[in-house]
Design an enzyme around this catalytic site. Structure first.
Site, PDB file in Angstrom:
ATOM      1  N   SER A 123     -54.893 -28.177 -12.004  1.00  0.00           N
ATOM      2  CA  SER A 123     -55.689 -27.266 -11.622  1.00  0.00           C
ATOM      3  C   SER A 123     -56.066 -27.122 -10.295  1.00  0.00           C
ATOM      4  O   SER A 123     -56.359 -28.427  -9.617  1.00  0.00           O
ATOM      5  CB  SER A 123     -56.940 -27.168 -12.398  1.00  0.00           C
ATOM      6  OG  SER A 123     -57.981 -26.440 -12.125  1.00  0.00           O
ATOM      7  N   TYR A 148     -64.242 -32.110 -16.254  1.00  0.00           N
ATOM      8  CA  TYR A 148     -62.819 -31.298 -16.332  1.00  0.00           C
ATOM      9  C   TYR A 148     -62.073 -31.603 -15.046  1.00  0.00           C
ATOM     10  O   TYR A 148     -61.177 -32.158 -15.165  1.00  0.00           O
ATOM     11  CB  TYR A 148     -63.150 -29.802 -16.689  1.00  0.00           C
ATOM     12  CG  TYR A 148     -61.889 -29.183 -16.552  1.00  0.00           C
ATOM     13  CD1 TYR A 148     -61.099 -29.174 -17.674  1.00  0.00           C
ATOM     14  CD2 TYR A 148     -61.465 -28.184 -15.335  1.00  0.00           C
ATOM     15  CE1 TYR A 148     -59.849 -28.447 -17.588  1.00  0.00           C
ATOM     16  CE2 TYR A 148     -60.344 -27.711 -15.547  1.00  0.00           C
ATOM     17  CZ  TYR A 148     -59.540 -27.729 -16.462  1.00  0.00           C
ATOM     18  OH  TYR A 148     -58.264 -27.027 -16.326  1.00  0.00           O
ATOM     19  N   LYS A 152     -58.630 -34.006 -14.493  1.00  0.00           N
ATOM     20  CA  LYS A 152     -57.310 -33.632 -13.892  1.00  0.00           C
ATOM     21  C   LYS A 152     -56.905 -34.129 -12.935  1.00  0.00           C
ATOM     22  O   LYS A 152     -55.757 -34.725 -12.770  1.00  0.00           O
ATOM     23  CB  LYS A 152     -57.370 -32.064 -13.421  1.00  0.00           C
ATOM     24  CG  LYS A 152     -57.639 -31.026 -14.735  1.00  0.00           C
ATOM     25  CD  LYS A 152     -56.369 -30.946 -15.450  1.00  0.00           C
ATOM     26  CE  LYS A 152     -56.506 -30.136 -16.864  1.00  0.00           C
ATOM     27  NZ  LYS A 152     -55.313 -30.087 -17.662  1.00  0.00           N
TER      28      LYS A 152
HETATM   29  N1  LIG Z   1     -56.611 -21.300 -18.336  1.00  0.00           N
HETATM   30  C1  LIG Z   1     -56.881 -21.534 -16.994  1.00  0.00           C
HETATM   31  O1  LIG Z   1     -57.719 -20.988 -16.509  1.00  0.00           O
HETATM   32  C2  LIG Z   1     -56.552 -22.846 -16.663  1.00  0.00           C
HETATM   33  C3  LIG Z   1     -56.578 -23.277 -15.290  1.00  0.00           C
HETATM   34  C4  LIG Z   1     -56.081 -24.471 -14.703  1.00  0.00           C
HETATM   35  C5  LIG Z   1     -55.549 -25.555 -15.600  1.00  0.00           C
HETATM   36  N2  LIG Z   1     -55.356 -25.012 -17.014  1.00  0.00           N
HETATM   37  C6  LIG Z   1     -54.860 -26.087 -17.671  1.00  0.00           C
HETATM   38  O2  LIG Z   1     -53.895 -25.629 -18.340  1.00  0.00           O
HETATM   39  C7  LIG Z   1     -53.628 -25.996 -19.759  1.00  0.00           C
HETATM   40  C8  LIG Z   1     -53.369 -25.062 -20.810  1.00  0.00           C
HETATM   41  O3  LIG Z   1     -54.704 -24.184 -20.575  1.00  0.00           O
HETATM   42  P1  LIG Z   1     -55.037 -22.988 -21.708  1.00  0.00           P
HETATM   43  O4  LIG Z   1     -55.797 -21.874 -20.967  1.00  0.00           O
HETATM   44  O5  LIG Z   1     -53.686 -22.431 -22.249  1.00  0.00           O
HETATM   45  O6  LIG Z   1     -55.774 -23.328 -22.787  1.00  0.00           O
HETATM   46  P2  LIG Z   1     -55.736 -23.332 -24.324  1.00  0.00           P
HETATM   47  O7  LIG Z   1     -56.871 -24.075 -24.996  1.00  0.00           O
HETATM   48  O8  LIG Z   1     -55.612 -21.907 -24.607  1.00  0.00           O
HETATM   49  O9  LIG Z   1     -54.566 -24.288 -24.743  1.00  0.00           O
HETATM   50  C9  LIG Z   1     -54.565 -25.521 -24.536  1.00  0.00           C
HETATM   51  C10 LIG Z   1     -54.133 -26.014 -26.195  1.00  0.00           C
HETATM   52  O10 LIG Z   1     -54.039 -27.466 -26.251  1.00  0.00           O
HETATM   53  C11 LIG Z   1     -54.256 -27.522 -27.443  1.00  0.00           C
HETATM   54  N3  LIG Z   1     -55.017 -29.138 -27.788  1.00  0.00           N
HETATM   55  C12 LIG Z   1     -56.336 -29.334 -27.329  1.00  0.00           C
HETATM   56  N4  LIG Z   1     -56.550 -30.620 -27.476  1.00  0.00           N
HETATM   57  C13 LIG Z   1     -55.408 -31.147 -28.025  1.00  0.00           C
HETATM   58  C14 LIG Z   1     -54.914 -32.359 -28.560  1.00  0.00           C
HETATM   59  N5  LIG Z   1     -55.809 -33.278 -28.483  1.00  0.00           N
HETATM   60  N6  LIG Z   1     -53.680 -32.412 -28.939  1.00  0.00           N
HETATM   61  C15 LIG Z   1     -52.908 -31.596 -29.071  1.00  0.00           C
HETATM   62  N7  LIG Z   1     -52.990 -30.260 -28.768  1.00  0.00           N
HETATM   63  C16 LIG Z   1     -54.236 -30.094 -28.237  1.00  0.00           C
HETATM   64  C17 LIG Z   1     -55.428 -26.513 -28.085  1.00  0.00           C
HETATM   65  O11 LIG Z   1     -55.224 -26.219 -29.368  1.00  0.00           O
HETATM   66  C18 LIG Z   1     -54.603 -25.221 -27.414  1.00  0.00           C
HETATM   67  O12 LIG Z   1     -53.642 -24.716 -28.022  1.00  0.00           O
HETATM   68  C19 LIG Z   1     -54.939 -26.938 -20.103  1.00  0.00           C
HETATM   69  O13 LIG Z   1     -54.506 -28.367 -19.608  1.00  0.00           O
HETATM   70  C20 LIG Z   1     -55.851 -26.431 -18.985  1.00  0.00           C
HETATM   71  O14 LIG Z   1     -56.729 -27.416 -18.403  1.00  0.00           O
HETATM   72  C21 LIG Z   1     -56.048 -23.851 -17.338  1.00  0.00           C
END
Ligand SMILES: NC(=O)c1ccc[n+]([C@@H]2O[C@H](COP(=O)([O-])OP(=O)(O)OC[C@H]3O[C@@H](n4cnc5c(N)ncnc54)[C@H](O)[C@@H]3O)[C@@H](O)[C@H]2O)c1
Length: 337
Positions: A123, A148, A152
């Site tokens: 991120s 958070y 990362k």
């Molecule tokens: N959405 C954003 O703005 C953003 C920005 C930067 C980084 N990210 C990173 O990208 C990744 C995906 O983000 P997203 O927006 O799709 O989030 P999201 O919550 O929609 O997707 C994450 C998925 O991981 C699953 N999950 C959580 N804990 C778990 C575990 N212990 N075992 C297996 N599955 C698990 C959840 O059920 C979910 O389906 C994350 O790592 C997030 O930190 C997201």
């Protein structure tokens, strides 16, 4: 085959579609803690291809071992994790457990299975609170404003140390800026639980009448209109970024890429753009600043363009229209359930 953790989540589901459409075999591991099993059918419907689904936790080492035993996994894309910045301040242990310990379990299982190609969902927050935009990959990681962000940065460091210990590893650290929008089919998108933390679902839920008004946190930042500035990119462009980033894994090393558009846009401009594109009013009110929010940041996007040939192709209007289509799909799905 590619193992995609968190593949039923917002970003992971778009990556799954992109990979399947490009002809890859995909296995998804997700514990469904922040997503729904129906996403699997919707991914398959869009891509017209099947995906293998494991309902389980990325911290479950025996499950991981059996996945690596049962399939010839070439690369892993690790999206599973917890992502709510505010929640991480209240429950840091959960964030270090899932995000850091989960990554340790995954990397250990990969190491045991001899699979050493990994793309990690990082991120822009890793640049820290002091960094000046545009953020460039050569900048050092900074001090994060939340557990958070720290989680990362810790995983990034862990992956760097892993490569230092064994130069056969190929690690792609993808630093996302602000993904928004949804698949143009309207079948997959962001599924926030409760009041959204992110701007775009908040705007679309207000426009749909699910929420009464949008709170814009802070109107006195040192930006042109006083509201926060971010680098919003379409989630489909982000998914394409993963597909092309898989090619850099052919070269061992630690490869860091920003995935952003390279320009910032303010919260107020986003609301205006939504109203202009969709023609539905979004009542809003200014509220005090949220703790930990930075005034403005955006990516330097030139490294991804130069090395990967990746450039976001979607417009701001695409982001608005696709968000709105997904909002309407979710409304209908909720009414019929
Ligand atoms: N959405 C954003 O703005 C953003 C920005 C930067 C980084 N990210 C990173 O990208 C990744 C995906 O983000 P997203 O927006 O799709 O989030 P999201 O919550 O929609 O997707 C994450 C998925 O991981 C699953 N999950 C959580 N804990 C778990 C575990 N212990 N075992 C297996 N599955 C698990 C959840 O059920 C979910 O389906 C994350 O790592 C997030 O930190 C997201």
């Amino acid at each position: 085959m590619i193992l995609l953790t968190g593949g039923t989540g917002y970003i992971g589901s778009h990556i799954a579609v992109e990979l399947l459409q490009a002809g890859n075999e995909v296995a998804i591991l997700d514990d469904l803690s922040n997503s729904d099993k129906s996403v699997i059918e919707r991914i398959q419907h869009i891509a017209q291809r099947n995906v293998i689904f494991y309902h389980g936790d990325v911290r479950d080492s025996s499950l991981l071992a059996s996945i690596f035993q049962d399939h010839h996994i070439e690369s892993v894309i690790h999206c599973a994790g917890l992502k709510a910045v505010g929640h991480s301040v209240k429950d840091p242990l959960a964030y270090y457990d899932v995000n850091v310990y989960g990554s340790i379990c995954l990397c250990s299982a990969m190491q045991k299975a001899g699979v050493k190609r990994l793309l990690f969902s990082s991120s822009a927050t890793v640049y820290g609170i002091e960094a000046e935009p545009p953020y460039v990959e050569t900048m050092a990681r900074g001090v994060s404003s939340s557990p958070y962000g720290t989680s990362k940065g810790m995983v990034e460091k862990l992956l760097e140390d892993l490569f230092a210990s064994d130069p056969q590893w190929s690690v792609g650290i993808l630093r996302y800026f602000n993904p928004i929008g949804a698949h143009p089919s309207g079948y997959i998108g962001e599924l926030p639980q409760g009041t959204p933390n992110n701007l775009m679902p908040y705007i679309s839920q207000v426009a749909a009448g699910v929420l009464p008004e949008l709170l814009i946190y802070g109107d006195d930042y040192a930006t042109d209109d006083g509201t926060c500035v971010r680098d919003y990119l379409h989630v489909v462009d982000l998914a394409i970024g993963h597909r092309v980033a898989l090619t850099v894994l052919e070269e061992p090393g630690v490869h860091r890429y920003n995935l952003g558009t390279g320009s910032g846009i303010s919260v107020k401009q986003m609301v205006d753009a939504f109203v202009a594109s969709i023609g539905v009013e979004v009542p809003y009110r200014y509220a005090p600043r949220r703790e930990g929010d930075l005034a403005a940041f955006w990516a330097s996007a030139s490294k991804a363009e130069r090395d990967l040939g990746w450039q976001p192709g979607k417009t701001l209007e695409d982001m608005m229209v696709d968000t709105w289509r997904w909002q309407q799909f979710s409304n209908k799905a909720q009414q019929s359930s």
